[in-house]
Design a protein around this motif. Structure first.
Motif, short mmCIF file in Angstrom:
data_model
loop_
_atom_site.label_atom_id
_atom_site.label_comp_id
_atom_site.label_asym_id
_atom_site.label_seq_id
_atom_site.Cartn_x
_atom_site.Cartn_y
_atom_site.Cartn_z
N ILE A 16 46.41 88.06 30.87
CA ILE A 16 46.67 87.29 29.65
C ILE A 16 48.16 87.32 29.32
CG2 ILE A 16 46.23 87.14 27.16
CD1 ILE A 16 43.82 86.23 28.83
N GLU A 17 48.78 88.48 29.43
CA GLU A 17 50.21 88.61 29.16
C GLU A 17 51.03 87.70 30.07
OE1 GLU A 17 53.51 92.04 29.98
OE2 GLU A 17 51.71 92.67 28.93
N GLY A 18 50.69 87.68 31.35
CA GLY A 18 51.39 86.81 32.29
C GLY A 18 51.21 85.34 31.94
N LEU A 23 52.77 80.27 31.46
CA LEU A 23 52.08 78.98 31.46
C LEU A 23 52.71 78.04 30.43
CD1 LEU A 23 48.28 79.73 31.83
CD2 LEU A 23 49.87 78.90 33.52
N GLU A 24 52.80 76.79 30.81
CA GLU A 24 53.39 75.77 29.94
C GLU A 24 52.43 74.59 29.84
OE1 GLU A 24 57.12 74.67 31.65
OE2 GLU A 24 57.95 76.69 31.45
N PRO A 25 52.54 73.81 28.77
CA PRO A 25 51.72 72.60 28.68
C PRO A 25 51.95 71.71 29.92
CG PRO A 25 52.78 73.04 26.58
CD PRO A 25 53.37 74.01 27.58
N GLY A 26 50.86 71.20 30.46
CA GLY A 26 50.93 70.34 31.62
C GLY A 26 50.88 71.06 32.96
N SER A 27 50.87 72.38 32.96
CA SER A 27 50.80 73.14 34.21
C SER A 27 49.45 72.95 34.89
CB SER A 27 51.01 74.63 33.97
OG SER A 27 52.30 74.92 33.50
N ASP A 28 49.47 73.06 36.21
CA ASP A 28 48.23 73.10 37.00
C ASP A 28 48.03 74.53 37.45
OD1 ASP A 28 47.67 70.31 36.85
OD2 ASP A 28 49.25 69.96 38.33
N ALA A 43 44.10 80.06 30.04
CA ALA A 43 44.88 79.09 30.82
C ALA A 43 44.70 77.68 30.27
CB ALA A 43 44.47 79.15 32.29
N ALA A 44 43.47 77.29 29.99
CA ALA A 44 43.21 75.95 29.45
C ALA A 44 43.90 75.76 28.10
CB ALA A 44 41.71 75.73 29.32
N GLU A 45 43.85 76.79 27.28
CA GLU A 45 44.52 76.74 25.97
C GLU A 45 46.02 76.50 26.14
OE1 GLU A 45 45.75 80.44 23.37
OE2 GLU A 45 43.61 79.97 23.04
N LYS A 46 46.63 77.19 27.10
CA LYS A 46 48.07 77.10 27.30
C LYS A 46 48.49 75.77 27.95
CE LYS A 46 50.78 79.98 26.73
NZ LYS A 46 51.69 80.19 25.61
N VAL A 47 47.73 75.26 28.94
CA VAL A 47 48.16 74.05 29.65
C VAL A 47 47.83 72.78 28.89
CG1 VAL A 47 47.99 75.23 31.87
CG2 VAL A 47 46.11 73.75 31.12
N CYS A 110 49.51 74.24 43.17
CA CYS A 110 49.45 74.50 41.73
C CYS A 110 50.78 75.07 41.28
CB CYS A 110 48.31 75.47 41.41
SG CYS A 110 48.42 77.06 42.28
N ASP A 111 50.97 75.10 39.98
CA ASP A 111 52.17 75.72 39.41
C ASP A 111 51.99 77.22 39.28
OD1 ASP A 111 53.55 73.18 38.85
OD2 ASP A 111 51.95 72.90 37.37
N VAL A 112 50.76 77.63 38.92
CA VAL A 112 50.45 79.04 38.71
C VAL A 112 49.16 79.38 39.44
CG1 VAL A 112 49.92 80.81 36.98
CG2 VAL A 112 51.59 79.02 36.45
N LEU A 113 49.19 80.48 40.19
CA LEU A 113 48.01 80.97 40.89
C LEU A 113 47.66 82.34 40.36
CD1 LEU A 113 45.91 80.86 43.24
CD2 LEU A 113 47.69 81.88 44.70
N GLU A 114 46.41 82.50 39.93
CA GLU A 114 45.91 83.81 39.50
C GLU A 114 44.91 84.30 40.54
OE1 GLU A 114 42.44 85.40 36.67
OE2 GLU A 114 43.90 84.16 35.59
N LEU A 115 45.11 85.52 41.00
CA LEU A 115 44.17 86.16 41.92
C LEU A 115 43.57 87.38 41.24
CD1 LEU A 115 46.18 86.11 45.29
CD2 LEU A 115 44.48 84.45 44.48
N ASP A 116 42.28 87.32 40.98
CA ASP A 116 41.53 88.45 40.42
C ASP A 116 40.25 88.54 41.23
OD1 ASP A 116 40.38 90.47 38.99
OD2 ASP A 116 40.23 89.35 37.11
N CYS A 117 40.40 88.95 42.48
CA CYS A 117 39.31 88.82 43.44
C CYS A 117 38.91 90.13 44.10
CB CYS A 117 39.64 87.74 44.45
SG CYS A 117 41.34 87.73 45.00
N GLU A 118 39.06 91.22 43.38
CA GLU A 118 38.47 92.52 43.72
C GLU A 118 38.63 92.93 45.18
OE1 GLU A 118 37.42 93.93 40.75
OE2 GLU A 118 38.00 91.96 40.01
N GLY A 119 39.85 92.88 45.69
CA GLY A 119 40.11 93.37 47.03
C GLY A 119 40.45 92.32 48.05
#
Length: 187
Positions: A16-18, A23-28, A43-47, A110-119
């Protein structure tokens, strides 16, 4: 939330901090590992309506949770939830059911990639061909994806580490003992 029923105001605080910072409006945004949908909604709130959020979640049960969280928060028009495993299915929270297999090389730009995939972070990062401006990667030392190894891979891909925080402030001791952190990497 799956560990206890008490309120968790700092759930996924590192990710969330990241998002708050980058994240900016219009980001993918592409999210690998949707979980409960908390970071998806942030993410949806921010973009906003000019951006997109695409989620890949391997657990059939978690796919429904992400979709429900997105719907309850009014972001169904911004978010696409895919029942898919990116790379190898490791440490899913539930059965994968009929999940599609997506090769890391096939992730969309994408502009931003989040990886939270447990290994699976190591496999995805090593095979990744897209070059997002920002990567938010939750490391999992107990699943053979330690912070130092993830940071090294990101560095070898010409990313600089702009942040390194515990993944969840409410579970700080566990995160520290199991090496569960969030790295923010910038290109």
């Amino acid at each position: 939330p799956w560990r206890s029923r008490k309120n968790r105001p700092n759930y996924e605080s590192g990710l969330i901090e990241g998002m708050e910072d980058y994240l900016e409006p219009g980001s993918d945004v592409v999210i690998v590992g949707g979980g409960w949908g908390v970071t998806t909604v942030k993410a949806a709130e921010k973009v906003g309506h000019d951006g997109t959020v695409t989620v890949y979640e391997g657990s059939a049960k978690e796919v429904e949770r992400v979709r429900r969280t997105v719907e309850l928060n009014g972001y169904s028009d911004i978010v696409t939830v895919n029942h898919a495993v990116v790379g190898t299915a490791l440490n899913l929270r539930g059965d994968s059911g009929d999940a599609k297999i997506i090769h890391p090389e096939d992730l969309p730009q994408c502009d931003v990639l989040e990886l939270d995939c447990e290994g699976t972070e190591i496999e995805i990062l090593e095979r990744l061909t897209i070059r997002p401006d920002v990567m938010l990667v939750e490391t999992h030392g107990r699943y053979d994806a330690p912070t130092d190894k993830v940071a090294s891979i990101l560095s070898n891909k010409s990313y600089s580490i702009a942040g390194n925080v515990v993944a969840d402030e409410d579970l700080k001791d566990l995160c520290e003992s199991d090496d569960i952190r969030v790295l923010t990497a910038l290109r």
